[in-house]
Scaffold this motif. Structure first.
Motif, PDB file in Angstrom:
ATOM      1  N   GLY A 121       8.259  -8.716 -12.998  1.00 53.16           N
ATOM      2  CA  GLY A 121       8.590  -9.612 -14.103  1.00 53.16           C
ATOM      3  C   GLY A 121       9.931  -9.306 -14.738  1.00 53.16           C
ATOM      4  O   GLY A 121      10.115  -9.525 -15.938  1.00 53.16           O
ATOM      5  N   GLY A 122      10.857  -8.771 -13.976  1.00 48.66           N
ATOM      6  CA  GLY A 122      12.186  -8.455 -14.502  1.00 48.66           C
ATOM      7  C   GLY A 122      12.244  -7.178 -15.314  1.00 48.66           C
ATOM      8  O   GLY A 122      13.287  -6.835 -15.873  1.00 48.66           O
ATOM      9  N   LYS A 123      11.133  -6.444 -15.407  1.00 39.95           N
ATOM     10  CA  LYS A 123      11.105  -5.183 -16.155  1.00 39.95           C
ATOM     11  C   LYS A 123      10.690  -4.049 -15.227  1.00 39.95           C
ATOM     12  O   LYS A 123       9.963  -4.261 -14.255  1.00 39.95           O
ATOM     13  CB  LYS A 123      10.101  -5.266 -17.319  1.00 39.95           C
ATOM     14  N   PHE A 124      11.143  -2.845 -15.566  1.00 42.33           N
ATOM     15  CA  PHE A 124      10.783  -1.660 -14.785  1.00 42.33           C
ATOM     16  C   PHE A 124       9.612  -0.959 -15.471  1.00 42.33           C
ATOM     17  O   PHE A 124       9.600  -0.783 -16.686  1.00 42.33           O
ATOM     18  CB  PHE A 124      11.974  -0.706 -14.669  1.00 42.33           C
ATOM     19  N   HIS A 125       8.610  -0.570 -14.645  1.00 41.52           N
ATOM     20  CA  HIS A 125       7.409   0.075 -15.174  1.00 41.52           C
ATOM     21  C   HIS A 125       7.224   1.432 -14.509  1.00 41.52           C
ATOM     22  O   HIS A 125       7.389   1.564 -13.290  1.00 41.52           O
ATOM     23  CB  HIS A 125       6.174  -0.799 -14.909  1.00 41.52           C
ATOM     24  N   LEU A 126       6.854   2.410 -15.315  1.00 43.31           N
ATOM     25  CA  LEU A 126       6.656   3.779 -14.834  1.00 43.31           C
ATOM     26  C   LEU A 126       5.208   3.974 -14.395  1.00 43.31           C
ATOM     27  O   LEU A 126       4.281   3.688 -15.154  1.00 43.31           O
ATOM     28  CB  LEU A 126       6.996   4.773 -15.951  1.00 43.31           C
ATOM     29  N   LEU A 127       5.021   4.444 -13.169  1.00 40.28           N
ATOM     30  CA  LEU A 127       3.680   4.710 -12.639  1.00 40.28           C
ATOM     31  C   LEU A 127       3.545   6.201 -12.366  1.00 40.28           C
ATOM     32  O   LEU A 127       4.355   6.772 -11.618  1.00 40.28           O
ATOM     33  CB  LEU A 127       3.422   3.922 -11.348  1.00 40.28           C
ATOM     34  N   LYS A 128       2.521   6.799 -12.950  1.00 42.10           N
ATOM     35  CA  LYS A 128       2.267   8.222 -12.767  1.00 42.10           C
ATOM     36  C   LYS A 128       0.937   8.408 -12.045  1.00 42.10           C
ATOM     37  O   LYS A 128      -0.009   7.673 -12.292  1.00 42.10           O
ATOM     38  CB  LYS A 128       2.207   8.928 -14.124  1.00 42.10           C
ATOM     39  N   MET A 129       0.899   9.413 -11.197  1.00 43.99           N
ATOM     40  CA  MET A 129      -0.343   9.748 -10.497  1.00 43.99           C
ATOM     41  C   MET A 129      -1.365  10.221 -11.524  1.00 43.99           C
ATOM     42  O   MET A 129      -1.060  11.040 -12.400  1.00 43.99           O
ATOM     43  CB  MET A 129      -0.061  10.848  -9.471  1.00 43.99           C
ATOM     44  N   LYS A 130      -2.586   9.675 -11.440  1.00 45.59           N
ATOM     45  CA  LYS A 130      -3.665  10.089 -12.324  1.00 45.59           C
ATOM     46  C   LYS A 130      -4.954  10.071 -11.532  1.00 45.59           C
ATOM     47  O   LYS A 130      -5.307   9.049 -10.946  1.00 45.59           O
ATOM     48  CB  LYS A 130      -3.749   9.137 -13.531  1.00 45.59           C
ATOM     49  N   ASN A 131      -5.644  11.206 -11.502  1.00 44.43           N
ATOM     50  CA  ASN A 131      -6.887  11.360 -10.738  1.00 44.43           C
ATOM     51  C   ASN A 131      -6.705  10.977  -9.266  1.00 44.43           C
ATOM     52  O   ASN A 131      -7.546  10.311  -8.669  1.00 44.43           O
ATOM     53  CB  ASN A 131      -8.021  10.538 -11.357  1.00 44.43           C
ATOM     54  N   GLY A 132      -5.562  11.362  -8.697  1.00 48.61           N
ATOM     55  CA  GLY A 132      -5.306  11.147  -7.272  1.00 48.61           C
ATOM     56  C   GLY A 132      -4.865   9.750  -6.883  1.00 48.61           C
ATOM     57  O   GLY A 132      -4.766   9.437  -5.701  1.00 48.61           O
ATOM     58  N   LYS A 133      -4.577   8.895  -7.876  1.00 46.27           N
ATOM     59  CA  LYS A 133      -4.152   7.515  -7.587  1.00 46.27           C
ATOM     60  C   LYS A 133      -2.996   7.121  -8.493  1.00 46.27           C
ATOM     61  O   LYS A 133      -2.900   7.573  -9.630  1.00 46.27           O
ATOM     62  CB  LYS A 133      -5.297   6.520  -7.841  1.00 46.27           C
ATOM     63  N   TYR A 134      -2.154   6.229  -7.965  1.00 47.73           N
ATOM     64  CA  TYR A 134      -1.187   5.546  -8.819  1.00 47.73           C
ATOM     65  C   TYR A 134      -1.867   4.276  -9.310  1.00 47.73           C
ATOM     66  O   TYR A 134      -2.742   3.728  -8.628  1.00 47.73           O
ATOM     67  CB  TYR A 134       0.062   5.148  -8.027  1.00 47.73           C
ATOM     68  N   PRO A 135      -1.499   3.753 -10.468  1.00 48.93           N
ATOM     69  CA  PRO A 135      -2.083   2.484 -10.929  1.00 48.93           C
ATOM     70  C   PRO A 135      -1.769   1.357  -9.941  1.00 48.93           C
ATOM     71  O   PRO A 135      -0.698   1.329  -9.340  1.00 48.93           O
ATOM     72  CB  PRO A 135      -1.390   2.234 -12.274  1.00 48.93           C
ATOM     73  N   PHE A 155       0.840  -1.203   0.000  1.00 49.03           N
ATOM     74  CA  PHE A 155       0.000   0.000   0.000  1.00 49.03           C
ATOM     75  C   PHE A 155       0.875   1.253   0.000  1.00 49.03           C
ATOM     76  O   PHE A 155       2.024   1.218   0.435  1.00 49.03           O
ATOM     77  CB  PHE A 155      -0.858   0.061   1.271  1.00 49.03           C
ATOM     78  N   ILE A 156       0.270   2.325  -0.447  1.00 49.89           N
ATOM     79  CA  ILE A 156       0.828   3.660  -0.221  1.00 49.89           C
ATOM     80  C   ILE A 156      -0.267   4.437   0.500  1.00 49.89           C
ATOM     81  O   ILE A 156      -1.398   4.524   0.010  1.00 49.89           O
ATOM     82  CB  ILE A 156       1.229   4.384  -1.522  1.00 49.89           C
ATOM     83  N   LEU A 157       0.062   4.959   1.675  1.00 51.28           N
ATOM     84  CA  LEU A 157      -0.907   5.699   2.484  1.00 51.28           C
ATOM     85  C   LEU A 157      -0.519   7.164   2.586  1.00 51.28           C
ATOM     86  O   LEU A 157       0.669   7.506   2.594  1.00 51.28           O
ATOM     87  CB  LEU A 157      -0.975   5.127   3.904  1.00 51.28           C
ATOM     88  N   ASN A 158      -1.536   8.008   2.694  1.00 52.53           N
ATOM     89  CA  ASN A 158      -1.310   9.415   3.010  1.00 52.53           C
ATOM     90  C   ASN A 158      -0.853   9.537   4.456  1.00 52.53           C
ATOM     91  O   ASN A 158      -0.965   8.597   5.241  1.00 52.53           O
ATOM     92  CB  ASN A 158      -2.612  10.221   2.819  1.00 52.53           C
ATOM     93  N   ASN A 159      -0.416  10.732   4.813  1.00 56.50           N
ATOM     94  CA  ASN A 159       0.051  11.000   6.170  1.00 56.50           C
ATOM     95  C   ASN A 159      -1.030  10.771   7.218  1.00 56.50           C
ATOM     96  O   ASN A 159      -0.736  10.438   8.359  1.00 56.50           O
ATOM     97  CB  ASN A 159       0.581  12.438   6.236  1.00 56.50           C
ATOM     98  N   ASP A 160      -2.304  10.918   6.836  1.00 50.78           N
ATOM     99  CA  ASP A 160      -3.405  10.712   7.787  1.00 50.78           C
ATOM    100  C   ASP A 160      -3.890   9.258   7.817  1.00 50.78           C
ATOM    101  O   ASP A 160      -4.832   8.925   8.510  1.00 50.78           O
ATOM    102  CB  ASP A 160      -4.574  11.650   7.462  1.00 50.78           C
ATOM    103  N   GLY A 161      -3.255   8.393   7.029  1.00 45.16           N
ATOM    104  CA  GLY A 161      -3.632   6.985   6.998  1.00 45.16           C
ATOM    105  C   GLY A 161      -4.572   6.610   5.871  1.00 45.16           C
ATOM    106  O   GLY A 161      -4.803   5.421   5.638  1.00 45.16           O
ATOM    107  N   SER A 162      -5.115   7.592   5.160  1.00 46.95           N
ATOM    108  CA  SER A 162      -6.015   7.267   4.048  1.00 46.95           C
ATOM    109  C   SER A 162      -5.197   6.647   2.904  1.00 46.95           C
ATOM    110  O   SER A 162      -4.008   6.904   2.753  1.00 46.95           O
ATOM    111  CB  SER A 162      -6.765   8.511   3.569  1.00 46.95           C
ATOM    112  N   VAL A 163      -5.862   5.821   2.118  1.00 48.07           N
ATOM    113  CA  VAL A 163      -5.175   5.050   1.077  1.00 48.07           C
ATOM    114  C   VAL A 163      -4.987   5.872  -0.193  1.00 48.07           C
ATOM    115  O   VAL A 163      -5.945   6.405  -0.743  1.00 48.07           O
ATOM    116  CB  VAL A 163      -5.976   3.770   0.742  1.00 48.07           C
ATOM    117  N   ILE A 164      -3.750   5.962  -0.649  1.00 48.93           N
ATOM    118  CA  ILE A 164      -3.489   6.525  -1.980  1.00 48.93           C
ATOM    119  C   ILE A 164      -3.712   5.400  -2.980  1.00 48.93           C
ATOM    120  O   ILE A 164      -4.408   5.574  -3.955  1.00 48.93           O
ATOM    121  CB  ILE A 164      -2.051   7.079  -2.094  1.00 48.93           C
TER     122      ILE A 164
END
Length: 200
Positions: free
Chosen positions: A153-167, A116-125
């Protein structure tokens, strides 16, 4: 003269006895320390009774995991109920977000682990799956949050924030071309950084 020799001999005997006791005491402490270290390195040390770090972030994460994983808890063993975390300010608001990862068979499979990735207040990003640790935080930004690079899977994938969430599934995101971004920061490096393990 004989009296002086007897006194000197008595002092020498007492001194050597004291040194022997100190040496034995040091050897016992050394043996315990070496035993604990070898068990920790081998992963056989019992950390279930370890005193938890007095940390508000740990308590916040622990509380949130018990809510987020409420349906999973009955199926989990005591050994499954551990997490690692690392704090990082992802949006430069002077408040840390929390990366939470796991390294046991309940949360990890052939494709990688979840977390998980959580905000500072504990809410889920966001909740993520199929990733290998560490996660890389790049210098590029999307929607005021740093872009992330996940390995899966041995490959690096780029994740960008979109609409307040990462994929949530890194494996279906854009493949990072080239080597690891040199300007990136490594987080949740569970193996190399020897991060502390917490129960929940």
């Amino acid at each position: 003269m004989k009296t002086k020799i007897l006194i000197a001999s008595a002092i020498l005997v007492l001194y050597s006895c004291q040194n022997k006791d100190k040496t034995e005491s040091k050897n016992i402490i050394k043996t315990i320390a070496e035993d604990t270290l070898s068990k920790t390195v081998a992963g056989t040390a019992d950390v279930s009774e370890a005193t938890p770090k007095d940390d508000k972030a740990v308590e916040l994460i622990r509380k949130q995991l018990n809510v987020l994983l409420e349906k999973d808890l009955p199926a989990m063993t005591k050994n499954d109920r551990f997490f690692y975390y690392e704090a990082f300010d992802l949006n430069n608001d002077k408040k840390n977000e929390y990366f939470i990862g796991f390294s046991n068979s309940y949360f990890c499979g052939s494709g990688g682990c979840s977390g998980f990735i959580l905000n500072n207040d504990g809410s889920v990003i966001n909740r993520f799956s199929v990733t290998d640790f560490p996660i890389l935080v790049t210098a590029s930004v999307s929607e005021k949050f740093y872009d992330l690079v996940f390995e899966t899977g041995g490959k690096f994938h780029l994740l960008k924030m979109k609409n307040g969430k990462y994929p949530s599934n890194p494996s279906v995101q854009e493949v990072w071309r080239g080597e690891n971004p040199k300007e990136s920061t490594s987080v949740l490096d569970i193996n190399e950084k020897k991060l502390e393990k917490y129960s929940f």
